[in-house]
Design an enzyme around this catalytic site. Structure first.
Site, mmCIF file in Angstrom:
data_model
loop_
_atom_site.group_PDB
_atom_site.id
_atom_site.type_symbol
_atom_site.label_atom_id
_atom_site.label_comp_id
_atom_site.label_asym_id
_atom_site.label_seq_id
_atom_site.Cartn_x
_atom_site.Cartn_y
_atom_site.Cartn_z
ATOM 1 N N PHE A 101 0.798 -1.233 0.000
ATOM 2 C CA PHE A 101 0.000 0.000 0.000
ATOM 3 C C PHE A 101 0.830 1.282 0.000
ATOM 4 C CE2 PHE A 101 0.832 -0.108 4.589
ATOM 5 C CZ PHE A 101 1.037 1.237 4.853
ATOM 6 N N CYS A 159 9.634 1.455 3.508
ATOM 7 C CA CYS A 159 10.501 0.346 3.928
ATOM 8 C C CYS A 159 11.921 0.845 4.132
ATOM 9 C CB CYS A 159 10.464 -0.772 2.908
ATOM 10 S SG CYS A 159 11.116 -0.237 1.332
HETATM 11 P P1 NAD Z 1 1.273 -6.700 3.122
HETATM 12 O O1 NAD Z 1 2.289 -7.765 3.212
HETATM 13 O O2 NAD Z 1 0.162 -6.694 4.088
HETATM 14 O O3 NAD Z 1 0.581 -6.731 1.667
HETATM 15 C C1 NAD Z 1 1.342 -6.789 0.487
HETATM 16 C C2 NAD Z 1 0.558 -7.536 -0.573
HETATM 17 O O4 NAD Z 1 0.294 -8.862 -0.106
HETATM 18 C C3 NAD Z 1 -0.784 -6.905 -0.875
HETATM 19 O O5 NAD Z 1 -0.957 -6.879 -2.268
HETATM 20 C C4 NAD Z 1 -1.797 -7.827 -0.190
HETATM 21 O O6 NAD Z 1 -3.000 -7.917 -0.872
HETATM 22 C C5 NAD Z 1 -1.090 -9.170 -0.183
HETATM 23 N N1 NAD Z 1 -1.430 -10.006 0.979
HETATM 24 C C6 NAD Z 1 -1.735 -9.578 2.232
HETATM 25 N N2 NAD Z 1 -1.922 -10.643 3.063
HETATM 26 C C7 NAD Z 1 -1.729 -11.751 2.310
HETATM 27 C C8 NAD Z 1 -1.761 -13.149 2.602
HETATM 28 N N3 NAD Z 1 -2.029 -13.610 3.807
HETATM 29 N N4 NAD Z 1 -1.491 -14.002 1.593
HETATM 30 C C9 NAD Z 1 -1.196 -13.564 0.364
HETATM 31 N N5 NAD Z 1 -1.156 -12.246 0.038
HETATM 32 C C10 NAD Z 1 -1.416 -11.350 0.998
HETATM 33 O O7 NAD Z 1 2.058 -5.307 3.139
HETATM 34 P P2 NAD Z 1 1.469 -3.826 3.203
HETATM 35 O O8 NAD Z 1 0.886 -3.593 4.554
HETATM 36 O O9 NAD Z 1 0.652 -3.532 1.998
HETATM 37 O O10 NAD Z 1 2.798 -2.971 3.050
HETATM 38 C C11 NAD Z 1 3.647 -2.642 4.115
HETATM 39 C C12 NAD Z 1 4.805 -3.601 4.215
HETATM 40 O O11 NAD Z 1 5.525 -3.639 2.992
HETATM 41 C C13 NAD Z 1 5.825 -3.198 5.273
HETATM 42 O O12 NAD Z 1 6.237 -4.362 5.945
HETATM 43 C C14 NAD Z 1 6.968 -2.618 4.457
HETATM 44 O O13 NAD Z 1 8.237 -2.676 5.083
HETATM 45 C C15 NAD Z 1 6.924 -3.502 3.260
HETATM 46 N N6 NAD Z 1 7.576 -2.897 2.113
HETATM 47 C C16 NAD Z 1 8.785 -3.405 1.769
HETATM 48 C C17 NAD Z 1 9.475 -2.853 0.709
HETATM 49 C C18 NAD Z 1 10.837 -3.374 0.331
HETATM 50 O O14 NAD Z 1 11.345 -2.937 -0.675
HETATM 51 N N7 NAD Z 1 11.436 -4.267 1.077
HETATM 52 C C19 NAD Z 1 8.919 -1.791 -0.014
HETATM 53 C C20 NAD Z 1 7.665 -1.312 0.364
HETATM 54 C C21 NAD Z 1 7.004 -1.873 1.431
#
Ligand code: NAD
Length: 484
Positions: free
Chosen positions: A157, A289
């Site tokens: 998000f 992140c």
């Molecule tokens: P999230 O893991 O909740 O969701 C990411 C994606 O996974 C979404 O598209 C969501 O629909 C899907 N998803 C959620 N739960 C799932 C499940 N149980 N099974 C399969 N798919 C599922 O992450 P978020 O809250 O959208 O984003 C924030 C997180 O992303 C933070 O931890 C942040 O550090 C990380 N992030 C990392 C980077 C990086 O480059 N390492 C970059 C941006 C964000």
């Protein structure tokens, strides 16, 4: 919720398949909320496996035509797309602010970064020009790159426009056809990306968008025609996607969460250090992140901490993404306080509407506390006090994550020592957010990334392509040897 029963500012979000926006009839919907005031601005479909299959079939149909175009022709779409991103920056950044909450300058920076990512994709013909060598008399070896096939990109998000553009331009310019699964919390920007790419001349079926959550992602991991998956999001889900995708014999690159440490030495330049550290922890309301969330103070840095306190009190951030995020962030601050830490700046208790948490600084946190180890993903920084740089590095290395780490110092020797020894994929000196700019690649270490390669820049080329090694001999006078 199954029915779309109230009218919203934007119509219900639609999937984008085969060049058309399509309704997913009969499937469940979730509210899309403006985090600044909590209002429902649209609804997003939670697509089932059948929608993923529909998108995969459209991608499969498009693949032979798209992949057989010379790369120089494919990138022409991205030259036009970059111009469109710049032309529409006002509208695109306003949409980001509306669905994600980040302030205007942060949303604009996101679009500019998307343009930079696209610029890199435009240079791929030059960068991927092949290798060739005469390996023995008259015998030539060459390497050519071919696209992987149908690939998927699952995004979080916090960057509704930029993170999709981490993967779309490179993967598609390299000849793949893609299914994008945006975060269900911010699905609107993805639709505009598809429209702009269509306007730029991207043929139908080359990019498809399927909205949804867990069920949709699981269907992507299981789909037999999808050859490669990138994921960006939390470590918990990165592990799920990495395990499930690789168990289905796909190549997977899954970027996870972070806990980024800034090591502040007593000799650090006070003004620059204090303002950079605060900008790193508070930008995008700490929902990056690459945001610093741990300041590791070496020796006495109180003169810097005092400046940070006064800067932080004047900082204006956007809201956090949801009511649940606000509750999670506030309760982790409260838990740290109960465990004996001292809250120097307190962002709790901001009234709605919307989901607001102010910048928060917590001193005298110890490495054993949960807030020192777990990702909070909000505008919260903890201070861990250490006696020397080795002690500080021990704190950094104890983290299970390894996205970014920085050191603030005037000493070249200390800077080099930290850069060499920090256990993180992206390190910085006197930089609060050490994001590598193109052509350098983005990717962490440890539990911040699973899989080989990086997600942007040169490091992504290997992931998005398969190399073919070709050996040729045309002259019979080259003779007969073990290669014949
Ligand atoms: P999230 O893991 O909740 O969701 C990411 C994606 O996974 C979404 O598209 C969501 O629909 C899907 N998803 C959620 N739960 C799932 C499940 N149980 N099974 C399969 N798919 C599922 O992450 P978020 O809250 O959208 O984003 C924030 C997180 O992303 C933070 O931890 C942040 O550090 C990380 N992030 C990392 C980077 C990086 O480059 N390492 C970059 C941006 C964000």
């Amino acid at each position: 919720m199954t029915a779309i029963d109230i009218s919203t500012k934007y119509p219900p979000v639609r999937n984008y398949i085969g060049g058309e926006f399509v309704d997913g009839n009969g499937i469940n919907y979730l509210d899309v909320t403006n985090p600044a005031d909590g209002s429902v601005i649209s609804r997003v479909p939670l697509s089932p496996a059948s929608e993923v299959d529909r998108a995969a079939q459209a991608a499969k149909k498009a693949f032979p035509g798209w992949s057989s175009l010379p790369i120089k022709e494919r990138v022409q779409v991205f030259f036009r797309y970059k111009t469109l991103l710049e032309k529409h920056i006002d509208e695109l950044s306003a949409l980001i602010t509306e669905e994600n909450g980040k302030v205007d300058s942060e949303a604009r920076a996101e679009i500019l970064k998307s343009a930079e990512l696209t610029e890199f994709a435009c240079s791929l013909p030059q960068i991927t020009a092949g290798e060739v060598l005469e390996v023995s008399r008259g015998v030539e070896c060459r390497v050519e790159r071919f696209p992987v096939g149908i690939v998927a990109s699952i995004t979080p998000f916090n960057f509704p426009n930029m993170v999709p553009n981490w993967t779309i331009p490179n993967a598609i310019a390299l000849g793949n056809c893609m299914i994008l699964k945006p975060s269900e919390q911010v699905p609107l920007s993805a639709g505009r990306i598809a429209e702009l790419l269509r306007e730029a001349g991207l043929p139908e079926g080359v990019l498809n968008i399927v909205h949804g959550g867990q069920e949709t992602v699981e269907a992507i991991c299981d789909h037999l025609d999808i050859e490669g998956i990138t994921f960006v999001g939390s470590t918990r889900v990165a592990k799920i996607v990495y395990r499930r995708g690789t168990a289905n014999l796909k190549r997977v690159l899954a970027l996870g969460g972070a806990k980024n440490h800034l090591i502040v030495m007593p000799d650090a330049e006070p003004e620059m250090t204090s303002s950079n550290v605060v900008a790193s922890m508070s930008g995008c309301a700490g929902q990056r992140c690459m945001a610093a969330s741990v300041m590791v103070s070496v020796g006495n840095t109180d003169h810097i901490i005092n400046r940070m306190v006064s800067i932080m009190r004047g900082v204006k951030t956007g809201p956090v993404i949801s009511k649940e995020a606000k509750q999670r962030i506030e309760s982790s601050i409260t838990e740290a306080e109960k465990a004996g830490a001292k809250v120097l700046v307190d962002g709790r208790g901001r009234e709605g509407p919307g989901f607001w948490v102010g910048p928060t600084l917590i001193d005298y946190v110890t490495p054993d506390m949960r807030i020192a180890q777990e990702e909070v993903f909000g505008p919260v920084m903890v201070i861990i006090r250490t006696k020397d740089v080795d002690d500080a590095l021990r704190v950094q290395k104890r983290s299970r994550y390894g996205n970014a780490a920085s050191v603030f110092t005037e000493s070249g020797g200390v800077a080099r020592y930290v850069m060499e020894n920090a256990s993180a994929g992206m390190v910085g000196v006197n930089v609060g957010v050490p994001v590598p700019r193109e052509p350098f690649s983005f990717g962490g270490w440890n539990e911040s990334k699973f899989g080989v390669g990086d997600i942007t820049g040169r490091g992504s080329i290997e992931f998005w392509t398969k190399s073919k090694k070709m050996t040729t001999k045309w002259n019979k006078e080259a003779g007969v040897n073990w290669m014949s």
